[in-house]
Structures are given as structure tokens and as C-alpha cells.
Scaffold this motif. Structure first.
Motif, PDB file in Angstrom:
ATOM      1  N   LEU A  50      14.305  56.032 -29.670  1.00 33.44           N
ATOM      2  CA  LEU A  50      15.585  56.316 -30.536  1.00 33.44           C
ATOM      3  C   LEU A  50      16.066  55.130 -30.977  1.00 33.44           C
ATOM      4  N   SER A  51      16.050  54.071 -30.203  1.00 32.53           N
ATOM      5  CA  SER A  51      16.533  52.607 -30.370  1.00 32.53           C
ATOM      6  C   SER A  51      16.008  52.179 -31.718  1.00 32.53           C
ATOM      7  N   GLU A  52      14.422  52.041 -31.752  1.00 31.14           N
ATOM      8  CA  GLU A  52      13.694  51.603 -32.728  1.00 31.14           C
ATOM      9  C   GLU A  52      14.181  52.681 -34.003  1.00 31.14           C
ATOM     10  N   GLN A  53      14.191  53.869 -33.970  1.00 29.19           N
ATOM     11  CA  GLN A  53      14.459  54.764 -35.125  1.00 29.19           C
ATOM     12  C   GLN A  53      15.703  54.445 -35.645  1.00 29.19           C
ATOM     13  N   ILE A  54      16.713  54.070 -34.874  1.00 22.97           N
ATOM     14  CA  ILE A  54      17.948  53.743 -35.375  1.00 22.97           C
ATOM     15  C   ILE A  54      17.881  52.352 -36.101  1.00 22.97           C
ATOM     16  N   THR A  55      17.251  51.297 -35.590  1.00 19.85           N
ATOM     17  CA  THR A  55      17.033  49.877 -36.354  1.00 19.85           C
ATOM     18  C   THR A  55      16.197  50.339 -37.593  1.00 19.85           C
ATOM     19  N   ARG A  56      15.222  51.144 -37.857  1.00 23.17           N
ATOM     20  CA  ARG A  56      14.774  51.381 -38.944  1.00 23.17           C
ATOM     21  C   ARG A  56      15.582  52.047 -40.117  1.00 23.17           C
ATOM     22  N   ILE A  57      16.285  52.809 -39.633  1.00 25.65           N
ATOM     23  CA  ILE A  57      17.460  53.836 -40.569  1.00 25.65           C
ATOM     24  C   ILE A  57      18.383  52.815 -40.959  1.00 25.65           C
ATOM     25  N   VAL A  58      19.108  51.918 -39.956  1.00 27.83           N
ATOM     26  CA  VAL A  58      20.065  50.795 -40.460  1.00 27.83           C
ATOM     27  C   VAL A  58      19.411  50.122 -41.367  1.00 27.83           C
ATOM     28  N   ASP A  59      18.154  49.386 -41.265  1.00 21.47           N
ATOM     29  CA  ASP A  59      17.451  48.404 -42.051  1.00 21.47           C
ATOM     30  C   ASP A  59      17.424  48.896 -43.448  1.00 21.47           C
ATOM     31  N   ALA A  60      17.003  50.374 -43.570  1.00 21.58           N
ATOM     32  CA  ALA A  60      16.624  50.684 -44.886  1.00 21.58           C
ATOM     33  C   ALA A  60      17.869  51.518 -45.462  1.00 21.58           C
ATOM     34  N   SER A  61      18.998  51.585 -45.024  1.00 18.48           N
ATOM     35  CA  SER A  61      20.261  51.730 -45.630  1.00 18.48           C
ATOM     36  C   SER A  61      20.794  50.536 -46.329  1.00 18.48           C
ATOM     37  N   HIS A  62      20.951  49.622 -45.527  1.00 15.20           N
ATOM     38  CA  HIS A  62      21.233  48.451 -46.111  1.00 15.20           C
ATOM     39  C   HIS A  62      20.343  47.923 -47.185  1.00 15.20           C
ATOM     40  N   ARG A  63      19.182  47.985 -47.118  1.00 12.28           N
ATOM     41  CA  ARG A  63      18.394  47.764 -48.313  1.00 12.28           C
ATOM     42  C   ARG A  63      18.267  48.577 -49.557  1.00 12.28           C
ATOM     43  N   ARG A  64      18.928  50.131 -49.394  1.00 11.96           N
ATOM     44  CA  ARG A  64      19.056  50.887 -50.335  1.00 11.96           C
ATOM     45  C   ARG A  64      20.276  51.164 -50.826  1.00 11.96           C
ATOM     46  N   ARG A  65      21.177  50.577 -50.259  1.00  9.93           N
ATOM     47  CA  ARG A  65      22.661  50.709 -50.759  1.00  9.93           C
ATOM     48  C   ARG A  65      23.084  50.728 -52.148  1.00  9.93           C
ATOM     49  N   GLY A  66      22.096  49.923 -52.954  1.00  5.82           N
ATOM     50  CA  GLY A  66      22.522  49.821 -54.328  1.00  5.82           C
ATOM     51  C   GLY A  66      21.995  51.044 -55.065  1.00  5.82           C
ATOM     52  N   LEU A  67      21.265  51.886 -54.555  1.00  5.35           N
ATOM     53  CA  LEU A  67      20.959  52.895 -55.043  1.00  5.35           C
ATOM     54  C   LEU A  67      22.129  53.887 -55.384  1.00  5.35           C
ATOM     55  N   ILE A  68      23.113  53.756 -54.364  1.00  9.12           N
ATOM     56  CA  ILE A  68      24.340  54.661 -54.746  1.00  9.12           C
ATOM     57  C   ILE A  68      25.368  53.641 -55.361  1.00  9.12           C
ATOM     58  N   GLU A  69      25.707  52.409 -54.780  1.00  9.03           N
ATOM     59  CA  GLU A  69      26.767  51.647 -55.308  1.00  9.03           C
ATOM     60  C   GLU A  69      26.336  50.877 -56.504  1.00  9.03           C
ATOM     61  N   GLY A  70      25.132  50.962 -56.966  1.00  6.99           N
ATOM     62  CA  GLY A  70      24.593  49.950 -57.993  1.00  6.99           C
ATOM     63  C   GLY A  70      24.167  48.796 -57.528  1.00  6.99           C
ATOM     64  N   PHE A  71      22.945  48.444 -57.884  1.00  6.70           N
ATOM     65  CA  PHE A  71      22.606  46.646 -57.638  1.00  6.70           C
ATOM     66  C   PHE A  71      23.239  45.871 -58.218  1.00  6.70           C
ATOM     67  N   ARG A  72      23.449  44.905 -57.454  1.00  7.56           N
ATOM     68  CA  ARG A  72      24.065  43.664 -58.110  1.00  7.56           C
ATOM     69  C   ARG A  72      22.808  42.676 -58.519  1.00  7.56           C
ATOM     70  N   VAL A  73      22.824  42.263 -59.839  1.00  8.21           N
ATOM     71  CA  VAL A  73      21.828  41.300 -60.293  1.00  8.21           C
ATOM     72  C   VAL A  73      22.488  40.291 -60.718  1.00  8.21           C
ATOM     73  N   ALA A  74      22.320  39.029 -60.150  1.00  7.77           N
ATOM     74  CA  ALA A  74      22.898  37.779 -60.538  1.00  7.77           C
ATOM     75  C   ALA A  74      21.831  36.831 -61.476  1.00  7.77           C
ATOM     76  N   ILE A  75      22.138  36.513 -62.459  1.00 12.83           N
ATOM     77  CA  ILE A  75      21.492  35.530 -63.306  1.00 12.83           C
ATOM     78  C   ILE A  75      22.010  34.054 -63.106  1.00 12.83           C
ATOM     79  N   ILE A  76      21.121  33.084 -62.620  1.00 13.07           N
ATOM     80  CA  ILE A  76      21.434  31.827 -62.211  1.00 13.07           C
ATOM     81  C   ILE A  76      20.281  31.020 -63.140  1.00 13.07           C
ATOM     82  N   GLY A  77      20.778  29.821 -63.069  1.00 11.39           N
ATOM     83  CA  GLY A  77      20.221  28.623 -63.856  1.00 11.39           C
ATOM     84  C   GLY A  77      21.007  27.599 -64.122  1.00 11.39           C
ATOM     85  N   LYS A  78      20.403  26.536 -64.401  1.00 10.09           N
ATOM     86  CA  LYS A  78      21.285  25.297 -64.969  1.00 10.09           C
ATOM     87  C   LYS A  78      21.933  25.617 -66.336  1.00 10.09           C
ATOM     88  N   PRO A  79      22.880  24.980 -66.914  1.00  7.67           N
ATOM     89  CA  PRO A  79      23.370  25.134 -67.945  1.00  7.67           C
ATOM     90  C   PRO A  79      22.610  25.053 -69.149  1.00  7.67           C
TER      91      PRO A  79
END
Length: 446
Positions: free
Chosen positions: A194-223
Motif C-alpha cells: 500500500l505504501s508503494e502504491q501511494i508513492t506511485r500515485i503521489v508522484d504521478a499526480s505531481h507530474r501530471r498536475r499540468g493536465l488540469i492547471e495548465g502546464f507552465r512553459v518558460a522560455i529562457i536564454g541570454k538577451p
């Protein structure tokens, strides 16, 4: 709960249809007064005129009555579907309020549905998040939750914990009796699983939160590397000022754009370099903050310029990032290449330019977002759910030590805490305070 509530259930603004929802014991009698209809058949669409308290005609609308308990809230519900626009909808709502209803609080319809046993908290939160979903994948995940997928996980986890708890109570009460030798091993194995299953679910939820909230994409580079040109190209209009003068972008610029089936939050950042300009330094600090908050980083390098210390600083930053999806793009590839890409090859950079277009970049972004959305793992859709399973896992881990040392009373205590935490996902113990806070974040009329 005895009060009849009402609200406009559709978004504010001009539209073809607006819906006014009424729920409670007086919903039917109010509907009869507004429509001047004596016979209203449940689940039948009535085309009827609606009148205000002064008997003046408001609109001709569709009226539908859902009789208790066969409704969303479990109470009598009447919905008026009128012509869109705030004037008509507001007048119907004002009339309903004048006849004895009160204005519903945010999320109060869903709260009543929960309290009347029509939905549990997993379904309620899925309804709320479905309205906010920023991708087709998110809608699919939430549709499963509305069908009870998360509830099934909660019930199965709770049953597993209760079985282990029951074994513990038996061993406490019948310590002198013959108990199977492998019982401790079986309990530990069950808790580990059960502990391992919870770990997988939490990790997947953090990884996929952008599906609901919208992924934040930052463009970086020098001037002057072409970040603002890339932003404008992805947005299909000139949102950011483009200039040959380094340091033109002084602050972060955020806009939403659709990539495939995903709505993302695109962030154009100030060029990262050493600067003595006070305003530019603030912009650079905000750029660094945007990198930390982003789910995906697009690092842009100028292929027509020699690799320098500013590029080196960007590369060093990329190497220090963790849990970020990185995409390296070599801009101005239509010009003569002067950039030595040996240091960048490990990131599999793609070539882009304003003249040749950014189609390869958008295709790579779409493929990335689609891959994140793949998988059958259950997804936790709120901070409350994530905290609940984290607490449950912590309690399970704490229970293992007294189990091994035979201190079964302490083992049972920690396991009871885990049961409370996991159960709270679908039905909290301290319900009233939690419910007020959670449903208060819903839309008005929902």
C-alpha cells in the motif's frame, strides 16, 4: 438545509442560453409562481413564459423540474433555461429571490449533493476540477473519478488497513492463543504494498498536475536570442516587443496558448545575463523564479553566435535543474552556424528559426504533453487529497516499528491514524469545517 437556494449556473457574459438553478423544498412552488403553471411534470421540458413579481413578462424559456430525491442535490430542483445575457438571467434570479429563495453560496449545490449522499468528496472535487481542466487528458482522468475510480482506491486501501488493524486487535486480545507464525510477515507485506502504491500515485499526480492547471512553459536564454520572437510565433500575434537592443524584455510576460489538446501557460522571460541596470536585474530575478515554477523549460540558444559565458551560464543552470522537462532549441538556424553545439548535443537540440518556422518545436511540446498524460495510474486532483495520502503513508511507516517490536497498541494507534487520513479523501471526519472550505472554492451555481 431547509432553505431554498438559487443562482445563475452559467458564466457571466453574452451567450445564447443562461441557466438559473433553484434547489430546495420551495423550488416547485416558486417555479409555479414564476411560470404561472399549475401542473409541472418532472423531467419534462416545459416551454413557458416567465413573469416577475409585478406580473410583467420577463422571457419565454425552457423550465425543467427534477423531483426529490432524483436530482443532483437530492432535493427538488427547477432549472430555467432562458435567452442569454445578464439582464434576463438577473431578472429571473431576482424574481426567484423575491419569492423566498436565497442566493446560493459558491459550491452550495454540490455541498448539498454530498450531504444528501448523491456524491462523495472525490466526485465533488472531480466536478470542480473538470470545469478548470486545461486538456482532453485531464477531462478523461476526471471523468473516471466522477465514475468512482478514486473512491474505489480509497475503499480498497481502507479495507486493507482495517484488515491489518483487525489482526493486531486479535493478537492483543488473544495473546496466549496460537497465532499463525507468518501473520507479522503478511501484515508487513500488505502495508509495504500500500505504501508503494501511494508513492506511485503521489508522484504521478505531481507530474501530471499540468493536465488540469495548465502546464507552465518558460522560455529562457541570454538577451537577444529570440525568446520574444518565439513567444509571438507560438501565440500567432505580436505580444512581446522584438528589438535588436539587448535587454528589451524587462519583465516576464505570460500568455495562454493551445498546443494540441493542451492549454499551456507560456512565459517569456527577461534575458539572463550579468547586469548593473536595476530594472533589468529585477527582471532577471523574476526569470529565475519563473524557471523554478515551470513544468517545462525551453532553453533557446543563438546558433549564429559564438558560444560565450552567457550561454555557459544558461547551460550550467540547466544542469542544476531537477524534475523539469527540458527542450533545447537552436534559433536562427537559417543563418550561418557559429555556435559550437558539442556541449549541447546531449540534450538533443532542435533547430528553429523565424523564417523556417517553429513547427518542430510545437510538435515536440505536443508529444511531451501527451506522454505526460499517458498512464492508468490514479491521479489526485487537489492538494487536500495529496496531503491526506501523504499523512496516511507517514502513519503506515510509523506503524512498522512497533509492529516489529511487538508493541501492538502503538501499531494499532498509527494504523487508525492512517485509516482516518485515507478515508478523509471521500468523507472527512471533521466534516463541517473542511466542507465549508472546500466547497467555497467552487463556482457560483455549482
Amino acid at each position: 438545509m431547509n432553505e431554498t437556494i438559487s443562482a445563475i449556473a452559467t458564466a457571466h457574459g453574452v451567450s445564447s442560453i443562461s441557466i438559473i438553478r433553484v434547489s430546495g423544498t420551495e423550488a416547485l412552488s416558486i417555479a409555479k409562481r414564476v411560470s404561472k403553471q399549475e401542473k409541472i411534470i418532472p423531467r419534462h421540458a416545459h416551454l413557458t413564459s416567465l413573469y416577475n413579481a409585478e406580473d410583467a413578462l420577463i422571457d419565454q424559456a425552457i423550465m425543467i423540474y427534477f423531483a426529490s430525491p432524483n436530482s443532483f442535490t437530492g432535493e427538488d430542483i427547477v432549472e430555467f433555461q432562458c435567452h442569454g445575457g445578464m439582464i434576463v438571467a438577473e431578472e429571473i434570479l431576482s424574481t426567484v429571490l423575491a419569492y423566498g429563495a436565497r442566493l446560493a453560496e459558491p459550491g452550495e449545490f454540490s455541498k448539498r449533493a454530498f450531504l444528501n449522499g448523491k456524491i462523495d468528496l472525490t466526485e465533488a472535487e472531480a466536478i470542480s476540477k473538470l470545469i478548470e481542466a486545461k486538456s482532453v487528458d485531464a477531462a478523461k482522468v476526471l471523468a473516471k473519478q466522477m465514475k468512482g475510480e478514486l473512491k474505489a482506491f480509497v475503499d480498497e486501501s481502507r479495507d486493507a488497513l482495517l484488515r491489518s488493524l483487525a489482526y493486531s486487535e486479535v493478537m492483543i486480545d488473544y495473546a496466549e492463543e496460537d497465532i499463525p507464525e507468518d501473520i507479522f510477515e503478511n501484515i508487513t507485506r500488505q502495508l509495504d504494498s500500500l505504501s508503494e502504491q501511494i508513492t506511485r500515485i503521489v508522484d504521478a499526480s505531481h507530474r501530471r498536475r499540468g493536465l488540469i492547471e495548465g502546464f507552465r512553459v518558460a522560455i529562457i536564454g541570454k538577451p537577444n536570442v529570440g525568446k520574444s520572437s518565439l513567444l509571438n510565433a507560438l501565440l500567432s500575434y505580436d505580444r512581446a516587443i522584438v528589438s535588436d537592443i539587448a535587454g528589451t524584455t524587462r519583465d516576464t510576460i505570460e500568455e495562454q496558448v493551445r498546443i494540441g489538446s493542451h492549454i499551456i501557460r507560456l512565459v517569456d522571460t527577461a534575458g539572463i545575463r550579468e547586469s548593473e541596470d536595476t530594472i533589468e536585474k529585477i527582471g532577471i530575478e523574476r526569470s529565475l523564479s519563473s524557471v523554478k515554477d515551470a513544468d517545462v523549460i525551453i532553453a533557446l540558444f543563438d546558433s549564429a553566435r559564438v558560444f560565450d559565458h552567457e550561454d555557459e551560464k544558461i547551460l550550467s543552470m540547466l544542469e542544476s535543474l531537477e524534475d523539469k522537462h527540458l527542450i533545447l532549441a537552436l534559433n536562427k538556424c537559417d543563418l550561418e552556424r557559429k555556435l559550437d553545439t558539442a556541449l549541447l548535443d546531449c540534450y538533443d537540440p532542435i533547430e528553429v528559426s523565424a523564417k523556417k518556422g517553429f513547427i518542430r518545436l510545437t510538435e515536440k511540446l505536443e508529444a511531451l504533453f501527451d506522454s505526460i498524460g499517458e498512464g492508468e495510474e490514479i491521479m489526485l486532483v487537489s492538494a487536500r487529497q495529496i496531503e491526506a495520502v501523504k499523512f496516511a503513508k507517514a502513519a503506515i511507516e510509523e506503524a512498522k516499528t512497533p509492529l516489529q517490536t511487538g508493541e501492538l497498541e502503538f501499531f494499532s494507534y498509527h494504523l487508525q491514524e492512517a485509516v482516518k487520513a485515507i478515508s478523509s479523501i471521500s468523507k472527512p471526519y471533521d466534516s463541517e469545517e473542511i466542507l465549508d472550505k472546500m466547497f467555497g472554492e467552487f463556482c457560483l451555481g455549482k
